[in-house]
Design a protein around this motif. Structure first.
Motif, short mmCIF file in Angstrom:
data_model
loop_
_atom_site.label_atom_id
_atom_site.label_comp_id
_atom_site.label_asym_id
_atom_site.label_seq_id
_atom_site.Cartn_x
_atom_site.Cartn_y
_atom_site.Cartn_z
N ASP A 14 8.28 5.26 5.91
CA ASP A 14 6.83 5.00 6.81
C ASP A 14 5.58 5.04 5.85
O ASP A 14 4.53 4.51 5.64
CB ASP A 14 7.01 5.66 7.87
N ASP A 15 5.49 6.47 4.98
CA ASP A 15 4.79 6.87 4.38
C ASP A 15 4.26 5.98 3.21
O ASP A 15 2.53 5.78 2.55
CB ASP A 15 4.39 8.17 4.11
N GLU A 16 5.39 5.80 2.70
CA GLU A 16 5.19 4.54 1.30
C GLU A 16 4.46 3.62 2.10
O GLU A 16 3.79 3.28 0.50
CB GLU A 16 6.60 5.29 0.26
N LEU A 17 5.33 2.91 2.80
CA LEU A 17 4.88 2.10 2.96
C LEU A 17 3.61 1.42 2.85
O LEU A 17 3.03 0.64 2.65
CB LEU A 17 5.90 1.67 3.70
N GLN A 18 2.46 2.50 3.89
CA GLN A 18 1.78 2.64 4.64
C GLN A 18 1.04 2.98 3.18
O GLN A 18 -0.26 2.19 3.10
CB GLN A 18 1.50 3.99 5.44
N MET A 19 1.54 3.08 2.38
CA MET A 19 0.67 3.88 0.84
C MET A 19 0.71 2.06 -0.07
O MET A 19 -0.59 2.10 -0.21
CB MET A 19 0.45 4.66 0.12
N ALA A 20 1.47 1.81 -0.33
CA ALA A 20 1.51 0.64 -0.86
C ALA A 20 1.10 -0.88 -0.05
O ALA A 20 -0.24 -0.93 -0.79
CB ALA A 20 3.64 -0.16 -0.48
N ARG A 21 1.00 -0.84 1.17
CA ARG A 21 -0.28 -1.53 1.70
C ARG A 21 -1.22 -1.56 1.67
O ARG A 21 -1.68 -2.57 1.13
CB ARG A 21 0.84 -1.59 3.18
N ALA A 22 -1.95 -0.72 1.47
CA ALA A 22 -2.69 -0.70 1.38
C ALA A 22 -3.38 -0.34 -0.02
O ALA A 22 -4.89 -0.39 -0.67
CB ALA A 22 -3.60 1.12 1.35
N GLN A 23 -2.70 -1.13 -1.03
CA GLN A 23 -2.98 -0.68 -2.75
C GLN A 23 -2.15 -2.20 -3.67
O GLN A 23 -2.97 -2.91 -3.96
CB GLN A 23 -1.92 -0.17 -3.21
N MET A 24 -1.31 -3.25 -2.46
CA MET A 24 -1.00 -4.24 -3.19
C MET A 24 -0.14 -5.33 -2.15
O MET A 24 0.05 -4.57 -1.23
CB MET A 24 0.07 -3.87 -3.69
N ARG A 117 -2.24 -5.11 9.95
CA ARG A 117 -1.97 -4.06 8.07
C ARG A 117 -1.74 -3.74 6.98
O ARG A 117 -2.01 -3.43 6.25
CB ARG A 117 -0.04 -3.43 8.60
N GLN A 118 -1.83 -5.48 6.44
CA GLN A 118 -1.30 -5.51 5.19
C GLN A 118 -2.58 -6.91 4.75
O GLN A 118 -2.78 -7.77 5.47
CB GLN A 118 -0.35 -5.17 4.75
N HIS A 119 -2.45 -6.99 3.20
CA HIS A 119 -2.41 -8.03 2.78
C HIS A 119 -1.04 -8.44 2.52
O HIS A 119 -0.10 -7.60 1.81
CB HIS A 119 -3.38 -7.59 1.48
N ALA A 120 -0.27 -9.65 2.93
CA ALA A 120 0.89 -10.10 2.62
C ALA A 120 1.16 -11.51 2.01
O ALA A 120 0.40 -11.85 2.39
CB ALA A 120 1.86 -9.34 3.70
#
Length: 178
Positions: A14-24, A117-120
């Motif tokens: 969950d933490d890795e996904l949140q970090m990835a969502r914030a960066q790419m 939550r993100q750019h998707a």
């Protein structure tokens, strides 16, 4: 080096996904499940009934992330089975060219598609299903609508985040101008 064995390759914590969502941007697939007649014309569209994290009830298309080292076809099948059940019998398109690419932004108004939550980036497909569909995971129900019903203001109003716009594009793609 970790002493634990990775049992679900391709998944982020969950933490890795949140970090990835914030960066790419994150890659998704979306499927519009349909039933077709003998001539290939869409007769009904399946929409999932879900309860959001805020408790609101909404209608949605089949949607989910593509995992690292996962083929698009495999991601489509995995999410269709997850949401519609193991005997939905989806017919994955022979061409992997989506009917559209939807860009979801955390900022409202950039495109018709919004995900706070993100750019998707989502590859969207129309997928005929011939089997028995039973919603699973976080879906409460699957309801089949005629194209006219699916485009009604009432149903469209129950589809947040741009799924209503995506459904309109899907029906236009198969020639429904209703």
């Amino acid at each position: 080096m970790s002493d634990t064995t990775e049992t679900t390759p391709g998944w982020l914590t969950d933490d890795e996904l949140q970090m990835a969502r914030a960066q790419m941007p994150i890659l998704y697939v979306e499927a519009v499940p349909v039933r077709v007649d003998d001539t290939g014309e869409v007769t009904t569209i399946g929409l999932l009934l879900r309860i959001g994290t805020d408790g609101a009830i909404s209608r949605a298309l089949v949607s989910g992330r593509v995992m690292h080292h996962e083929r698009i076809r495999d991601a489509l099948l995995r999410h269709l089975e997850k949401d519609l059940g193991p005997v939905a019998l989806p017919r994955i398109p022979t061409s992997l060219q989506p009917f559209t690419v939807a860009e979801y932004f955390p900022t409202v108004g950039v495109t018709p598609f919004h995900d706070p939550r993100q750019h998707a980036v989502s590859l969207a497909y129309i997928v005929p299903v011939t089997g028995d569909c039973r919603p699973r995971q976080d879906a409460l129900d699957l309801v089949w609508f005629s194209p006219q019903e699916a485009l009604s203001a009432a149903v469209q109003g129950e589809m947040p985040g741009g799924h209503a716009a995506l459904l309109k594009q899907a029906l236009a793609h198969v020639g429904y101008t209703g």
